[in-house]
Design a protein around this motif. Sequence first.
Motif, PDB file in Angstrom:
ATOM      1  N   SER A   1       0.838  -1.207   0.000  1.00  0.00           N
ATOM      2  CA  SER A   1       0.000   0.000   0.000  1.00  0.00           C
ATOM      3  C   SER A   1       0.873   1.256   0.000  1.00  0.00           C
ATOM      4  O   SER A   1       1.955   1.270   0.573  1.00  0.00           O
ATOM      5  N   CYS A   2       0.380   2.308  -0.669  1.00  0.00           N
ATOM      6  CA  CYS A   2       1.188   3.506  -0.904  1.00  0.00           C
ATOM      7  C   CYS A   2       1.496   4.219   0.409  1.00  0.00           C
ATOM      8  O   CYS A   2       0.592   4.593   1.148  1.00  0.00           O
ATOM      9  N   ALA A   3       2.804   4.417   0.665  1.00  0.00           N
ATOM     10  CA  ALA A   3       3.229   5.068   1.909  1.00  0.00           C
ATOM     11  C   ALA A   3       2.892   6.543   1.907  1.00  0.00           C
ATOM     12  O   ALA A   3       2.875   7.179   2.957  1.00  0.00           O
ATOM     13  N   ALA A   4       2.635   7.115   0.716  1.00  0.00           N
ATOM     14  CA  ALA A   4       2.351   8.552   0.656  1.00  0.00           C
ATOM     15  C   ALA A   4       0.858   8.827   0.809  1.00  0.00           C
ATOM     16  O   ALA A   4       0.454   9.609   1.664  1.00  0.00           O
ATOM     17  N   CYS A   5       0.020   8.142  -0.018  1.00  0.00           N
ATOM     18  CA  CYS A   5      -1.407   8.496  -0.019  1.00  0.00           C
ATOM     19  C   CYS A   5      -2.288   7.401   0.567  1.00  0.00           C
ATOM     20  O   CYS A   5      -3.469   7.614   0.778  1.00  0.00           O
ATOM     21  N   GLY A   6      -1.725   6.210   0.792  1.00  0.00           N
ATOM     22  CA  GLY A   6      -2.504   5.125   1.378  1.00  0.00           C
ATOM     23  C   GLY A   6      -3.247   4.264   0.369  1.00  0.00           C
ATOM     24  O   GLY A   6      -3.952   3.321   0.759  1.00  0.00           O
ATOM     25  N   PHE A   7      -3.094   4.547  -0.932  1.00  0.00           N
ATOM     26  CA  PHE A   7      -3.774   3.748  -1.964  1.00  0.00           C
ATOM     27  C   PHE A   7      -3.403   2.268  -1.785  1.00  0.00           C
ATOM     28  O   PHE A   7      -2.226   1.931  -1.695  1.00  0.00           O
ATOM     29  N   PRO A   8      -4.413   1.349  -1.730  1.00  0.00           N
ATOM     30  CA  PRO A   8      -4.108  -0.018  -1.288  1.00  0.00           C
ATOM     31  C   PRO A   8      -3.382  -0.902  -2.308  1.00  0.00           C
ATOM     32  O   PRO A   8      -2.588  -1.747  -1.911  1.00  0.00           O
TER      33      PRO A   8
ATOM     34  N   ALA B   1       4.225   1.603  -8.312  1.00  0.00           N
ATOM     35  CA  ALA B   1       3.920   2.839  -9.031  1.00  0.00           C
ATOM     36  C   ALA B   1       2.471   3.157  -8.673  1.00  0.00           C
ATOM     37  O   ALA B   1       1.552   2.449  -9.084  1.00  0.00           O
ATOM     38  N   CYS B   2       2.267   4.189  -7.853  1.00  0.00           N
ATOM     39  CA  CYS B   2       0.913   4.480  -7.349  1.00  0.00           C
ATOM     40  C   CYS B   2       0.116   5.263  -8.391  1.00  0.00           C
ATOM     41  O   CYS B   2       0.523   6.359  -8.784  1.00  0.00           O
ATOM     42  N   PRO B   3      -1.012   4.720  -8.850  1.00  0.00           N
ATOM     43  CA  PRO B   3      -1.810   5.457  -9.838  1.00  0.00           C
ATOM     44  C   PRO B   3      -2.563   6.638  -9.237  1.00  0.00           C
ATOM     45  O   PRO B   3      -3.088   7.485  -9.952  1.00  0.00           O
ATOM     46  N   SER B   4      -2.597   6.714  -7.900  1.00  0.00           N
ATOM     47  CA  SER B   4      -3.363   7.772  -7.247  1.00  0.00           C
ATOM     48  C   SER B   4      -2.526   9.031  -7.021  1.00  0.00           C
ATOM     49  O   SER B   4      -3.000  10.146  -7.253  1.00  0.00           O
ATOM     50  N   CYS B   5      -1.249   8.859  -6.581  1.00  0.00           N
ATOM     51  CA  CYS B   5      -0.440  10.050  -6.281  1.00  0.00           C
ATOM     52  C   CYS B   5       0.917  10.020  -6.979  1.00  0.00           C
ATOM     53  O   CYS B   5       1.723  10.930  -6.802  1.00  0.00           O
ATOM     54  N   HIS B   6       1.176   8.960  -7.762  1.00  0.00           N
ATOM     55  CA  HIS B   6       2.422   8.813  -8.544  1.00  0.00           C
ATOM     56  C   HIS B   6       3.644   8.568  -7.673  1.00  0.00           C
ATOM     57  O   HIS B   6       4.772   8.726  -8.142  1.00  0.00           O
ATOM     58  N   HIS B   7       3.420   8.205  -6.419  1.00  0.00           N
ATOM     59  CA  HIS B   7       4.549   7.820  -5.572  1.00  0.00           C
ATOM     60  C   HIS B   7       5.079   6.469  -6.036  1.00  0.00           C
ATOM     61  O   HIS B   7       4.336   5.644  -6.576  1.00  0.00           O
ATOM     62  N   SER B   8       6.382   6.262  -5.851  1.00  0.00           N
ATOM     63  CA  SER B   8       6.966   4.944  -6.089  1.00  0.00           C
ATOM     64  C   SER B   8       7.782   4.569  -4.863  1.00  0.00           C
ATOM     65  O   SER B   8       8.460   5.419  -4.284  1.00  0.00           O
TER      66      SER B   8
END
Length: 347
Positions: free
Chosen positions: A7-14, A28-35
């Motif tokens: 799960s994304c450490a920046a936005c929490g996207f699961p 590669a987070c599709p919600s906030c583009h964090h990697s």
Amino acid sequence: MHELPLSCAACGFPVPEVVVIGGLRRTACPSCHHSQRIDVEPFDYQGFAMGGPGRTPERLSAQAGFVTPHLADGARALEIGCAAGDLAQELRRRKTFALYHGVEFSPARDMAATRMDRVFTRPLQDLLASGEIEAGGYDLVLSSHCLEHLSVPSDVVAAMAQAMTPDALLFLETPNRSGHARLPFDDNRSHIHFFGVSSLTRLLARHGLETIAAETGARHDARYSDSLRVLARRPAPLRADPTLLSSHPRLAGVDRIVVWGAGRMVEEMLAYYLDPARIAFFVDKDAAKQGGVRLGAPVRAPEALEAGADWTVLINSLEFEAPIRAEIETRFGGRVDRIVAIAELLE
Ligand SMILES: [Zn+2]
């Protein structure tokens, strides 16, 4: 090798997408583009000062120049990963500090100790838990090129927020995505997180912090020539403050103000930020408004200025400021002591 959660450490996207680079998985987070890395190689930090390179005078000057316009003198500062204390030294050249503390695990702490009031050698979370660092004790918390090395950056952001006073400032710098505008990704094995503008600001927002300034393209060194710099603080409560405009030096020594213009800005601006007790009356050339009441004060025709003298007139208009000023000077110059424009109060 150990594994971090998906799960994304920046936005929490699961369920971010997974990509493999150099045989190691990352998201590669599709919600906030964090990697962020899923597979993390062990890295020995004992001899490695985070934020150590990039100590050129130009870079230190640029970092300090980003922070100081938002900073008052006399602040209590805490820098996480302060390396040898170069940024502290640069900031102290420009501002006075009530105290400047650092956290540094590497041997660079010995040099840092000569430039700061105190250097701690344990994680911020531990220092807060033990009471060695006081919660809510700092007006400025800084961390440069640290966050990308941490497994769970959210934990340290939470600790930073805990160390901050309610209106403290947070300065963070990380590589901007790969850290280089021409490189699509970076495989620095000590970097676990690859932040961008949206992921870093969303991580901060989850901890109650609003980004008030952001800059990309900040040069750390040749490899990380595109760094991301932000300043964040807790958003101010949505509260009216009648002293905000009234206390402006341009209105100093004036008991009663005549406000020229009873238009929309009365309700949209003056009602919240100008003390109504200071308003003698309004004037407006619109006959439909004359005879009415705004903020408890009467609205009169401009000729009302002919009664009395030494008036201070506040021009409550942005677009008609110049013609109103000319009209006051021509028609009522002898009666008016001071003309103040709303634009001046907003400067
Ligand atoms: Zn995300």
